[in-house]
Scaffold this motif. Structure first.
Motif, mmCIF file in Angstrom:
data_model
loop_
_atom_site.group_PDB
_atom_site.id
_atom_site.type_symbol
_atom_site.label_atom_id
_atom_site.label_comp_id
_atom_site.label_asym_id
_atom_site.label_seq_id
_atom_site.Cartn_x
_atom_site.Cartn_y
_atom_site.Cartn_z
ATOM 1 N N PRO A 110 0.805 -1.227 0.000
ATOM 2 C CA PRO A 110 0.000 0.000 0.000
ATOM 3 C C PRO A 110 0.838 1.278 0.000
ATOM 4 N N THR A 111 1.948 1.280 0.746
ATOM 5 C CA THR A 111 2.821 2.452 0.791
ATOM 6 C C THR A 111 3.429 2.721 -0.578
ATOM 7 N N CYS A 112 3.805 1.650 -1.272
ATOM 8 C CA CYS A 112 4.361 1.787 -2.626
ATOM 9 C C CYS A 112 3.342 2.435 -3.560
ATOM 10 N N LYS A 113 2.109 1.968 -3.486
ATOM 11 C CA LYS A 113 1.071 2.491 -4.378
ATOM 12 C C LYS A 113 0.779 3.959 -4.085
ATOM 13 N N ARG A 114 0.867 4.365 -2.818
ATOM 14 C CA ARG A 114 0.693 5.787 -2.484
ATOM 15 C C ARG A 114 1.814 6.614 -3.117
ATOM 16 N N GLU A 115 3.057 6.124 -2.979
ATOM 17 C CA GLU A 115 4.177 6.849 -3.570
ATOM 18 C C GLU A 115 4.038 6.908 -5.090
ATOM 19 N N MET A 116 3.672 5.805 -5.690
ATOM 20 C CA MET A 116 3.539 5.767 -7.153
ATOM 21 C C MET A 116 2.459 6.746 -7.622
ATOM 22 N N GLY A 117 1.355 6.832 -6.892
ATOM 23 C CA GLY A 117 0.298 7.785 -7.240
ATOM 24 C C GLY A 117 0.791 9.216 -7.158
ATOM 25 N N THR A 118 1.553 9.517 -6.118
ATOM 26 C CA THR A 118 2.104 10.858 -5.946
ATOM 27 C C THR A 118 3.095 11.176 -7.058
ATOM 28 N N LEU A 119 3.992 10.241 -7.344
ATOM 29 C CA LEU A 119 4.965 10.458 -8.418
ATOM 30 C C LEU A 119 4.269 10.657 -9.760
ATOM 31 N N ASN A 120 3.202 9.896 -10.000
ATOM 32 C CA ASN A 120 2.468 10.025 -11.256
ATOM 33 C C ASN A 120 1.858 11.421 -11.402
ATOM 34 N N GLU A 121 1.341 11.965 -10.302
ATOM 35 C CA GLU A 121 0.772 13.318 -10.345
ATOM 36 C C GLU A 121 1.844 14.366 -10.638
ATOM 37 N N LEU A 122 3.021 14.192 -10.058
ATOM 38 C CA LEU A 122 4.089 15.178 -10.182
ATOM 39 C C LEU A 122 4.918 15.026 -11.456
ATOM 40 N N TYR A 123 4.896 13.837 -12.023
ATOM 41 C CA TYR A 123 5.796 13.503 -13.133
ATOM 42 C C TYR A 123 5.740 14.476 -14.309
ATOM 43 N N PRO A 124 4.570 14.845 -14.833
ATOM 44 C CA PRO A 124 4.579 15.755 -15.991
ATOM 45 C C PRO A 124 5.316 17.068 -15.721
ATOM 46 N N ASP A 125 5.078 17.667 -14.558
ATOM 47 C CA ASP A 125 5.749 18.936 -14.226
ATOM 48 C C ASP A 125 7.242 18.740 -14.015
ATOM 49 N N TRP A 126 7.603 17.669 -13.281
ATOM 50 C CA TRP A 126 9.021 17.399 -13.027
ATOM 51 C C TRP A 126 9.764 17.130 -14.326
ATOM 52 N N LYS A 127 9.133 16.362 -15.220
ATOM 53 C CA LYS A 127 9.775 16.022 -16.493
ATOM 54 C C LYS A 127 10.017 17.283 -17.315
ATOM 55 N N GLU A 128 9.011 18.150 -17.367
ATOM 56 C CA GLU A 128 9.145 19.386 -18.141
ATOM 57 C C GLU A 128 10.219 20.305 -17.557
ATOM 58 N N GLU A 129 10.249 20.393 -16.230
ATOM 59 C CA GLU A 129 11.184 21.313 -15.573
ATOM 60 C C GLU A 129 12.621 20.799 -15.525
ATOM 61 N N THR A 130 12.801 19.480 -15.314
ATOM 62 C CA THR A 130 14.146 18.953 -15.060
ATOM 63 C C THR A 130 14.612 17.914 -16.078
ATOM 64 N N GLY A 131 13.703 17.417 -16.907
ATOM 65 C CA GLY A 131 14.069 16.374 -17.859
ATOM 66 C C GLY A 131 14.171 14.994 -17.234
ATOM 67 N N VAL A 132 13.682 14.823 -16.012
ATOM 68 C CA VAL A 132 13.771 13.549 -15.307
ATOM 69 C C VAL A 132 12.899 12.479 -15.972
ATOM 70 N N THR A 133 13.352 11.249 -15.865
ATOM 71 C CA THR A 133 12.574 10.083 -16.282
ATOM 72 C C THR A 133 12.380 9.205 -15.059
ATOM 73 N N ILE A 134 11.142 8.754 -14.858
ATOM 74 C CA ILE A 134 10.868 7.844 -13.746
ATOM 75 C C ILE A 134 10.805 6.425 -14.281
ATOM 76 N N VAL A 135 11.513 5.526 -13.608
ATOM 77 C CA VAL A 135 11.485 4.100 -13.922
ATOM 78 C C VAL A 135 11.022 3.385 -12.657
ATOM 79 N N ALA A 136 9.862 2.753 -12.731
ATOM 80 C CA ALA A 136 9.300 2.026 -11.597
ATOM 81 C C ALA A 136 9.620 0.543 -11.776
ATOM 82 N N VAL A 137 10.276 -0.036 -10.795
ATOM 83 C CA VAL A 137 10.711 -1.427 -10.881
ATOM 84 C C VAL A 137 9.860 -2.270 -9.935
ATOM 85 N N SER A 138 9.012 -3.104 -10.518
ATOM 86 C CA SER A 138 8.165 -3.990 -9.719
ATOM 87 C C SER A 138 8.973 -5.192 -9.259
ATOM 88 N N VAL A 139 8.900 -5.478 -7.961
ATOM 89 C CA VAL A 139 9.572 -6.651 -7.409
ATOM 90 C C VAL A 139 8.564 -7.778 -7.147
#
Length: 154
Positions: free
Chosen positions: A50-79
């Motif tokens: 559940p904690t992972c899914k909360r973080e993933m949801g937050t990252l998903n919301e922030l990702y478009p802005d972060w990508k535009e501002e910093t050029g970051v790429t998020i890679v989510a690795v499922s274990v």
């Protein structure tokens, strides 16, 4: 002791280990040569966490802005292992996650990165070096990750 190991990895490890993983749709990817320009956030997670899914949801919301501002790429690795890995594509689709999702069903990459618990998030600079590492997630942790990301722009 486990937390100390994770912190020491970030201080000792200089580059991303090379491990062969698959994308959600079955394509082979080598973690040592992702072909991504700019910083990379690598987050280890599991569909049953559940904690992972909360973080993933937050990252998903922030990702478009972060990508535009910093050029970051998020890679989510499922274990997720053999028992739960089939839940991953459904979860990714249902949540509309826009970032790359890799499957580490045998935990090879997890072990190579020194990850003991999920979620575990790393920030990798343009040279492939780990510059930030955090184990677990609480609301507000994304602000610390963002600050570390902004430092790479300087």
């Amino acid at each position: 002791m486990i937390l100390l190991h994770a912190i020491s990895f970030a201080q000792e490890q200089k580059t991303i280990p090379s491990v062969s993983l698959k994308t959600v749709d079955g394509k082979q990817v080598n973690t040592g040569s992702l072909g991504i320009k700019g910083p990379i956030i690598i987050t280890f997670w599991a569909s049953w966490c559940p904690t992972c899914k909360r973080e993933m949801g937050t990252l998903n919301e922030l990702y478009p802005d972060w990508k535009e501002e910093t050029g970051v790429t998020i890679v989510a690795v499922s274990v997720d292992d053999e028992k739960t890995k089939n839940n991953v594509p459904t979860l990714v689709d249902a949540n509309g996650w826009e970032f790359m999702v890799l499957m580490d069903s045998n935990s090879d990459f997890k072990r190579a990165m020194g990850v003991s618990n999920t979620p575990h998030t790393f920030l990798i600079n343009e040279n492939g070096e780990v510059v930030y590492s955090r184990n677990n997630y609480a609301p507000g942790d994304e602000d610390l990750l963002y600050e570390a990301l902004l430092k790479l722009k300087k």
